[in-house]
Design an enzyme around this catalytic site. Structure first.
Site, mmCIF file in Angstrom:
data_model
loop_
_atom_site.group_PDB
_atom_site.id
_atom_site.type_symbol
_atom_site.label_atom_id
_atom_site.label_comp_id
_atom_site.label_asym_id
_atom_site.label_seq_id
_atom_site.Cartn_x
_atom_site.Cartn_y
_atom_site.Cartn_z
ATOM 1 N N ARG A 289 0.833 -1.202 0.000
ATOM 2 C CA ARG A 289 0.000 0.000 0.000
ATOM 3 C C ARG A 289 0.873 1.261 0.000
ATOM 4 O O ARG A 289 0.501 2.282 -0.575
ATOM 5 C CB ARG A 289 -0.996 0.009 1.164
ATOM 6 C CG ARG A 289 -2.059 1.091 1.019
ATOM 7 C CD ARG A 289 -3.168 0.986 2.057
ATOM 8 N NE ARG A 289 -4.224 0.072 1.683
ATOM 9 C CZ ARG A 289 -5.255 0.392 0.878
ATOM 10 N NH1 ARG A 289 -5.368 1.596 0.387
ATOM 11 N NH2 ARG A 289 -6.167 -0.500 0.589
ATOM 12 N N GLU B 112 -10.182 5.468 6.976
ATOM 13 C CA GLU B 112 -8.770 5.808 7.029
ATOM 14 C C GLU B 112 -8.366 7.144 6.389
ATOM 15 O O GLU B 112 -7.478 7.813 6.900
ATOM 16 C CB GLU B 112 -7.949 4.680 6.373
ATOM 17 C CG GLU B 112 -7.971 3.383 7.158
ATOM 18 C CD GLU B 112 -7.462 2.226 6.313
ATOM 19 O OE1 GLU B 112 -8.192 1.782 5.406
ATOM 20 O OE2 GLU B 112 -6.339 1.781 6.559
#
Ligand code: MTE
Ligand code: HPA
Ligand code: MOS
Length: 810
Positions: free
Chosen positions: A304, A717
């Site tokens: 990520r 997030e």
């Protein structure tokens, strides 16, 4: 509405694992862990511990009936150490006793002789020694080598970011209850019920069908319970299987902080090439991820980071390399943002450096390179429905950047020892698990004969409001009073093979599944209504039909072609039961259209991206290093909210948590790898006084997202990363005080670090004085005795020792 659980929390009535009524005969477990970071076990002696009062069993690796292995991505993590230990805090033995106190006292009597081995805590050093979790991985676009030549300005540097303790309010906890036929029911504080189920089945040597994991809710998780709730649940199950009694294991705060992994510290080298206009031509970055002693989720987290290496910008030539370094710290793990915050911090640091070198405001560089509709990400996907520029412009207009900038400049002109800083932070975050397989959700919905509804999904409530949102989904599909709907606990018996509730996808995946299941029942009910109305008008039961399309069910009533009938929701449900029509539905949702080819590092890994821009303003006291956050104001791409209060809470909470990571929260390890910041007196999280004076998030609600539930976007997030702007606002304020210095790009920017960064000359004097006053003795790596953790020997996880932590006497 309010989070469905808010009233319970407020009254203190919420039941977390440790609050559950205990089954009769419950025993209590405590864990004995390795006191050293790396060593070979010479002798493990549990006899004394076993003889302590109230002790029922002391179990070691030898007592594991199945496989001593709990690794999710890689099989590199034993549940209990066998021959070697790889971090201080690694479980070695499990003590089960009549009370938690007796268990802990006995754990203190376990004797362990260890031959200490050299330990590595620095990711660069680990890399040089070849200690890697996975081979290095690179994302490439264009040709950076060819592009450097065309650049007017190239800046290079290093960004270091620290670890972050999750500090969920509920510590790691599990209650395992043995059942009949070698079955086990486990209540676990986990984001991943299926992960816990799988690990317990493996450890106990039974099928997954023999293990039932149930989660009511978690008292916070933030990624810290995606993988790391597993060992405690497996240990409780191990105790329960041996003693045939329920076993509860709840970590104390200090234990939790010492035994579990944190956000990964990163050390990242960057090189950024630009035109003098600020246009970015090339970016090269290498992330050294401090993974700790086992893989845990580190490879996914690093992946990520690579996906988010270029932040919200279009970069035509990129080489981003990720290195996951194996060190002797507790395995670091998922934490809100999952590697993206670390990556975005680097490109914003590079832009900060480039702005100084080019003599232009960072906003000019940021704006010039912001993603536009159709721009290609380095991993092949194109930015569609790109709202990077819209959020950017709206933030500038709404929060009156120009006026604020003038006031800040005026303030800085008229204040010698106080400086203000401003920064804009654009965020672009991909929604979906980067591991495509995990992008599936499930739901099971029952309508009972009185018309009330129970919804179960794979989504785990951890304070983020997934239950509130699933409830909103069911309430939108079923035209009934919301009070008739209940969202149930997460159980592996009701919904199987669940993905962890993570990657901000909890509502998207499980909400879509819940919507499908509710719709399936509603469709059946529409047909029943047609048949029922037909039968009634024919004066008989059984036959006839009205086209379901003519039927509408709204506000608890059935209408036909717009005319109200005497059928209510409740009588319709009863009629369906009488007609032997199923009132239950199971549904599965898999995100359509996503794929990824790891060989080429290209694909469509994300369902969509979330965009936004935040403006931060801070004031630094340059005499003391202390500071205040005047405000954080954001424009955030959300779409039509399923629940505004929940979403606002997510945005504000995420921002403050991000600010904590980059400012106050400093994870410190002693030179021998033992955690020093291991309670709330040595690890400081933001409180109300430290939070931004003003905190405002404006949601874009006019932009539907068909990939989301009822057109909303995920929010868990992305807001966390707005805090990167607050961090660079601090840098800019510091730069206003010391324009002559190239400030180190090291976080957290604790007041101590701010102060020592502003006065490097004075710091050097102090360090020299300290050096000559001692000849710092580092313990020999063969010694079994851990060095005392004196305050002056602190080292940040995997980072070169700098700043105040290193300035004291050893
Ligand atoms: N909010 C609260 N209150 N508590 C949490 O533990 N976890 C965060 C975020 N918000 C968390 C939270 C993380 S790391 C993620 S991935 C998402 O919530 C998970 O939930 P979602 O997928 O339902 O958004
Ligand atoms: N995000 C969060 N958790 C995860 C992911 C991800 O992309 N992949 C696996 N676990
Ligand atoms: Mo969140 S870090 O994906 O649990």
């Amino acid at each position: 509405m309010k989070n469905l659980e808010a009233a319970l929390h407020l009254r203190g009535e919420t039941r977390f694992v440790d609050d559950l009524p205990e089954p009769e005969g419950t025993l209590y477990a405590a864990v004995f862990v390795s006191p050293v970071a790396h060593g070979r076990i010479r002798r493990l002696d549990t006899r004394e511990a076993s003889g302590r009062p109230g002790v029922r069993a002391v179990l070691t690796a030898r007592d594991i009936p199945g496989e001593n292995q709990i690794g999710t991505i890689q099989p590199d993590e034993p549940l209990l150490a066998e021959t070697e230990v790889h971090f201080a805090g690694q479980p070695v033995a499990l003590v089960v006793a009549d009370s938690p106190g007796a268990a802990r006292a006995a754990a203190g009597a376990v004797r362990l002789e260890i031959h200490a081995l050299p330990a590595v805590f620095d990711p660069r050093e680990a890399y040089e020694k070849g200690l890697l979790i996975v081979p290095p991985r690179s994302f490439v676009l264009g040709d950076v080598e060819a592009a450097w030549g065309g650049c007017d300005c190239i800046v290079e540097g290093t960004v270091e970011s620290g670890a972050q303790e999750h500090l969920y309010l509920e510590t790691q906890a599990a209650l395992a209850v043995p059942g009949e036929h070698r079955s086990m029911r486990v209540v676990s504080a986990t984001q991943s019920p299926t992960g816990v189920q799988r690990a317990i089945a493996r450890v106990l040597g039974v099928g997954m069908h023999a293990v039932h994991v149930e989660v009511e809710r978690l008292g916070g998780a933030f990624g810290g319970k995606e993988d790391q709730a597993t060992p405690w649940a497996a240990l409780a199950a191990l105790g329960a299987v041996h003693l045939r009694r329920p076993v509860k294991l709840v970590l104390r705060r200090q234990e939790d902080m010492r035994f579990t992994g944190k956000r990964h510290p990163y050390v990242s080298d960057f090189r950024l090439g630009l035109k003098s206009s600020g246009e970015i031509l090339a970016y090269e970055v290498t992330f050294f991820q401090n993974a700790g002693a086992a893989a845990d989720l580190s490879p996914s987290i690093l992946e990520r980071s690579l996906f988010h290496a270029t932040g919200s910008y279009f970069v035509p030539n990129l080489k981003a390399t990720g290195i996951s370094a194996r060190t002797h710290l507790p395995p670091n793990t998922a934490f809100r943002g999952f590697g993206a915050p670390q990556a975005m911090l680097v490109i914003e640091g590079a832009i900060t450096r480039a702005a100084r070198a080019l003599g232009i405001p960072p906003e000019v560089i940021q704006e010039k390179n912001l993603l536009r509709e159709g721009d290609g990400f380095p991993y092949g996907m194109a930015a569609r429905g790109c709202r990077a520029r819209r959020c950017w412009q709206e933030a500038i207009d709404r929060y009156a950047l120009e006026g604020r900038r003038r006031r800040v400049e005026e303030f800085n002109r008229t204040h010698a020892l106080q400086k203000k800083g401003l920064a804009l932070m654009p965020v672009c975050f991909g929604i979906s698990f980067t591991n495509t397989t995990l992008n599936q959700g499930g739901a099971l919905v029952h309508v009972y004969t009185d018309g009330s509804v129970v919804v179960s999904t794979g989504g785990v409530e951890m304070g983020q409001g997934v239950k509130t949102k699933i409830h909103a989904v069911a309430a939108r599909v079923f035209p009934i009073e919301p009070a008739l709907i209940r969202v149930e606990s997460t159980s592996t018996l009701r919904v199987a093979n669940t993905s962890p509730t993570a990657a901000s996808t909890g509502t998207d995946l499980n909400g879509k599944a819940a919507e499908l299941a509710c719709r399936a029942i509603l469709e059946r009910l529409r047909e029943v209504a047609g048949a029922e109305l037909e039968a009634r008008s024919a004066g008989q039961t059984g036959g006839g039909n009205t086209a379901p399309a003519d039927i509408e069910i709204a506000e608890g009533r059935v209408t036909r072609k717009g005319t109200p009938t005497d059928l209510t929701w409740r009588s319709l449900v009863a009629a369906a039961y009488t007609r032997r029509v199923s009132l239950s539905a199971q549904a599965h949702y898999a995100t359509p259209g996503i794929w990824y080819d790891r060989r080429r590092e290209k694909g469509e890994p994300f369902a969509y991206h979330v965009y936004g821009t935040a403006l931060s303003e801070v004031t630094v006291d340059c005499l003391r290093g202390t500071y205040e956050i005047d405000g954080v104001w954001a424009v955030h791409d959300l779409g039509p909210s399923l629940d505004l209060l929940v979403d606002r809470g997510q945005a504000e909470g995420g921002i403050v948590q991000g600010i904590g990571w980059l400012t106050l929260e400093e994870v410190l390890y002693a030179k021998d790898g033992r955690l020093m910041s291991r309670d709330l007196s040595t690890y400081k999280v933001p409180d109300l006084h430290f939070a931004p004076r003003e905190l405002e998030v404006h949601f874009l609600d006019d932009v539907p997202n068909p990939q989301g539930v009822f057109n909303a976007k995920a929010i868990g997030e992305p807001p966390f990363m707005y805090a990167i702007g607050t961090c660079y606002a601090l840098f800019r304020a510091m730069q206003a005080f010391r324009p002559d210095l190239e400030l180190p790009l090291i976080t957290p920017l604790t007041p101590e670090r701010v102060l020592t960064s502003l006065y490097p000359e004075r710091l050097r004097e102090l360090e020299q004085a300290a050096d000559s006053a001692s000849n710092s003795a580092v313990p020999a790596s063969g010694s079994a005795a851990p060095a005392p953790a004196a305050a002056g020997t602190a080292t940040r996880a995997g980072c070169r020792t700098r700043g105040v932590a290193a300035a004291g006497t050893p």
